[in-house]
Each structure stands twice: as structure tokens, then as C-alpha cells.
Design a protein around this motif. Structure first.
Motif, PDB file in Angstrom:
ATOM      1  N   SER A 229     -37.469 -17.387  62.986  1.00 22.79           N
ATOM      2  CA  SER A 229     -38.445 -16.378  63.405  1.00 22.79           C
ATOM      3  C   SER A 229     -37.695 -15.082  63.666  1.00 22.79           C
ATOM      4  N   ILE A 230     -38.424 -13.984  63.730  1.00 26.02           N
ATOM      5  CA  ILE A 230     -37.782 -12.694  63.999  1.00 26.02           C
ATOM      6  C   ILE A 230     -37.118 -12.702  65.374  1.00 26.02           C
ATOM      7  N   SER A 231     -37.766 -13.332  66.345  1.00 25.27           N
ATOM      8  CA  SER A 231     -37.181 -13.387  67.691  1.00 25.27           C
ATOM      9  C   SER A 231     -35.879 -14.175  67.692  1.00 25.27           C
ATOM     10  N   GLU A 232     -35.811 -15.264  66.905  1.00 26.80           N
ATOM     11  CA  GLU A 232     -34.583 -16.049  66.815  1.00 26.80           C
ATOM     12  C   GLU A 232     -33.466 -15.242  66.159  1.00 26.80           C
ATOM     13  N   LEU A 233     -33.807 -14.501  65.100  1.00 24.72           N
ATOM     14  CA  LEU A 233     -32.807 -13.678  64.419  1.00 24.72           C
ATOM     15  C   LEU A 233     -32.294 -12.565  65.328  1.00 24.72           C
ATOM     16  N   ALA A 234     -33.225 -11.924  66.054  1.00 25.41           N
ATOM     17  CA  ALA A 234     -32.821 -10.845  66.961  1.00 25.41           C
ATOM     18  C   ALA A 234     -31.890 -11.368  68.049  1.00 25.41           C
ATOM     19  N   ILE A 256     -39.014  -8.114  57.239  1.00 22.65           N
ATOM     20  CA  ILE A 256     -38.237  -9.355  57.253  1.00 22.65           C
ATOM     21  C   ILE A 256     -39.071 -10.508  56.704  1.00 22.65           C
ATOM     22  N   GLY A 257     -40.325 -10.585  57.125  1.00 24.99           N
ATOM     23  CA  GLY A 257     -41.197 -11.677  56.672  1.00 24.99           C
ATOM     24  C   GLY A 257     -41.371 -11.681  55.167  1.00 24.99           C
TER      25      GLY A 257
END
Length: 315
Positions: A229-234, A256-257
Motif C-alpha cells: 500500500s502507499i502507506s507501507e511504501l511511505a 503509484i497505483g
């Protein structure tokens, strides 16, 4: 072009009718600029760059206004404070050469397509006043409004700009020069009306944000079927979600998606060709689709064929 960037070294220069072609190459790739002289002091260039950088350490000639439009890809400037700024897809930038404090530039995706209009302000103002006196176009006022303090500003994609610029990419070769003159004058008329609210500084990012986003991008390329997820990548790359999303979009031209989705489909296409023993259902599962039907629909939207058709054609 040569006047604006006096001293720039090209690998090849050719001329045909009213067009000059400048080609350049280095260890990172190749580029080409097709340039047309419009009226005295104004030149139009169509740019196709497939390289990581076209930068050469020269000092551009002052008094030149450069208008750039990005059709595909993005162009990155590295400033002396190590910040990175971008011109991305659909952006129109107006800058005065020699007034931007940047120390390097590059093309993050090794692909940039767009056009540039080079304007020698002293010469062009005389030409415009002679041939279009009724337009009341003042290049120096445009420069002062769009390039305040010499820093390039972006005019975000707008209907009026798209209407003008898009026609320049589709012009019939038989009327290339006269039509391009008219569209360039139309663009200058529009720019003559701009106000501060119509302009914006180049989108820029600090070096830590830029470096983290680049690392994220490379990791995704190397592991197309990993699901984050974007939060995991951030969190993994220690930057905020908003910074990661914005910087990633400028570097790749996609969110990103969308980037991850296309990356998975591209990797799936490779498996269809090189791993015939892997079933389409298994590939759909690897790509993160709940069922084969949804995978086939997404695959066809990207490649114009179903996975089975794609595999059958290339086996």
C-alpha cells in the motif's frame, strides 16, 4: 537553438528546406530536435529525447525567452541547493535563459517528448511589432510576469493552452511554417494576458524526498508482483505519503497505483511469453487479481488482446 545555447555540442546537424535537425548522443542515449525558423527572433523546436541527460555545462545566452511544453515524460532540474524540480506531462513552462540557478538536469524515465519555442526578445519584439502591431504583445512584460526574479514558473495545463499547443503537434507539413507562426502568436497573445494567479513555481522536492522516491521506484521495478500500500511504501522509505505520491507522479508520469497496476500487467505479459507452463489463472493471482476474468479485462485494456490471444500469437 544554437543562438540560445551557444557552445552546445551536437553529434550531427542537417538542414532540409526550412527545418534544421540537431542530433546528440552520449553514454545515456540519444536525442533529436527538429527546428523551424518562424519569424525573425522566434524558432520552434520539436524535441524527442531518449536518454538520461542531455545536459552540457555551458552558459545560455541572456535575453532569450524559452517556452516548453511537455507532451510525454518529464524533465528534471537539479538546483544548487540539491532540490529537484520537474516539468511534467501537460505542463507549460516559461523561463528566461541564464536566470535559473540550476547545476544539472536529467530525464528520469529516459523519455521526454515535447516542444520548445525560443524567443530572442529584442529581435522578436521588432518582428511582432512589424507584422502583428494590432496584437499589443509585449515580450518583456510576459517575461516580467512569468519569470519574476528570473525563476521559471509553470502555467498548469489549461483548456486554452491545450487548444493552442495540441494543434502544433498535428499541423499538416504543407502548411507547417505559416500555421506554426499563427499558433505561436496565438500563444503569445494568451501569455500576454496571464496574471500571477495563472502561474506557479516549478514543483520541487528536497534531496531526501527525491532519493527516497527513486529508491521506491527502483524497488517496484525489481519486484513487480510485490503488493504494497502507499502507506507501507511511505513508511518503508521514511517519507510522508503526500510527498511520495507527488514526487512519484512527477518522476514516472503516473500515480503509484496506476504505475504498479501497469507494471504487474507488463510483467504478466512477459510470463505469458517466457513461461508457457504457468497458467493464466496463476499469473492472474500473481498480479493480484481476484479472478481470471478481471485480469483478462485489465490485460485487454492495456494490450488490446486477452491473455490467451497474446500468448497464442507469440508462442
Amino acid at each position: 537553438m544554437e543562438t540560445a545555447y551557444n557552445g552546445y555540442v551536437f553529434s550531427e546537424k542537417t538542414s532540409a528546406n526550412n527545418m534544421r535537425i540537431y542530433r546528440f548522443c552520449n553514454e545515456t542515449g540519444t536525442g533529436e530536435m527538429r527546428c523551424y525558423d518562424l519569424i525573425e527572433g522566434i524558432q520552434l523546436s520539436y524535441n524527442q529525447l531518449n536518454m538520461e541527460t542531455s545536459y552540457q555545462d555551458i552558459t545560455p545566452r541572456p535575453g532569450i525567452l524559452q517556452i516548453d511544453h511537455c507532451l510525454e515524460g518529464c524533465y528534471e532540474f537539479k538546483f544548487k541547493d540539491n532540490e529537484r524540480a520537474f516539468i511534467g506531462k501537460g505542463d507549460l513552462s516559461v523561463l528566461e535563459l541564464g536566470k535559473i540557478p540550476f547545476e544539472n538536469s536529467c530525464i528520469p524515465m529516459k523519455k521526454y517528448t515535447g516542444l520548445s519555442i525560443f524567443i530572442d526578445m529584442d529581435k522578436a519584439q521588432k518582428s511582432i511589432s512589424k507584422y502583428f502591431p494590432f496584437g499589443d504583445i509585449n515580450l518583456f512584460e510576459i517575461r516580467d510576469k512569468a519569470c519574476k526574479n528570473g525563476v521559471a514558473l509553470i502555467i498548469r495545463s489549461r483548456h486554452e493552452i491545450n487548444h493552442i499547443i495540441n494543434e502544433l503537434y498535428r499541423v499538416d507539413k504543407r502548411i507547417q511554417t505559416p500555421y506554426s507562426i499563427l499558433k505561436t502568436i496565438e500563444l503569445l497573445l494568451f501569455l500576454n494576458l496571464i496574471e500571477c494567479k495563472d502561474t506557479k513555481k516549478l514543483t520541487s522536492f528536497s534531496e531526501p524526498v527525491y532519493e527516497a522516491t527513486q529508491e521506491c521506484y527502483k524497488a517496484l521495478l525489481e519486484n513487480p508482483f510485490d503488493r504494497y500500500s502507499i502507506s507501507e511504501l511511505a513508511k518503508q522509505y521514511a517519507i510522508s505519503e503526500s510527498s511520495l505520491k507527488r514526487c512519484f507522479t512527477y518522476i514516472t508520469g503516473n500515480s503509484i497505483g496506476k504505475f504498479i497496476k501497469n507494471l504487474c500487467l507488463d510483467a504478466s505479459a512477459e510470463l505469458l511469453i517466457h513461461k508457457p507452463e504457468v497458467s493464466i489463472g496463476e499469473i492472474a493471482d500473481l498480479a493480484g487479481y481476484l479472478n481470471q476474468s478481471k485480469f483478462s479485462s485489465a490485460f485487454k485494456k492495456r494490450f488490446g488482446e486477452t491473455p490467451q490471444q497474446y500468448r497464442n500469437k507469440l508462442i
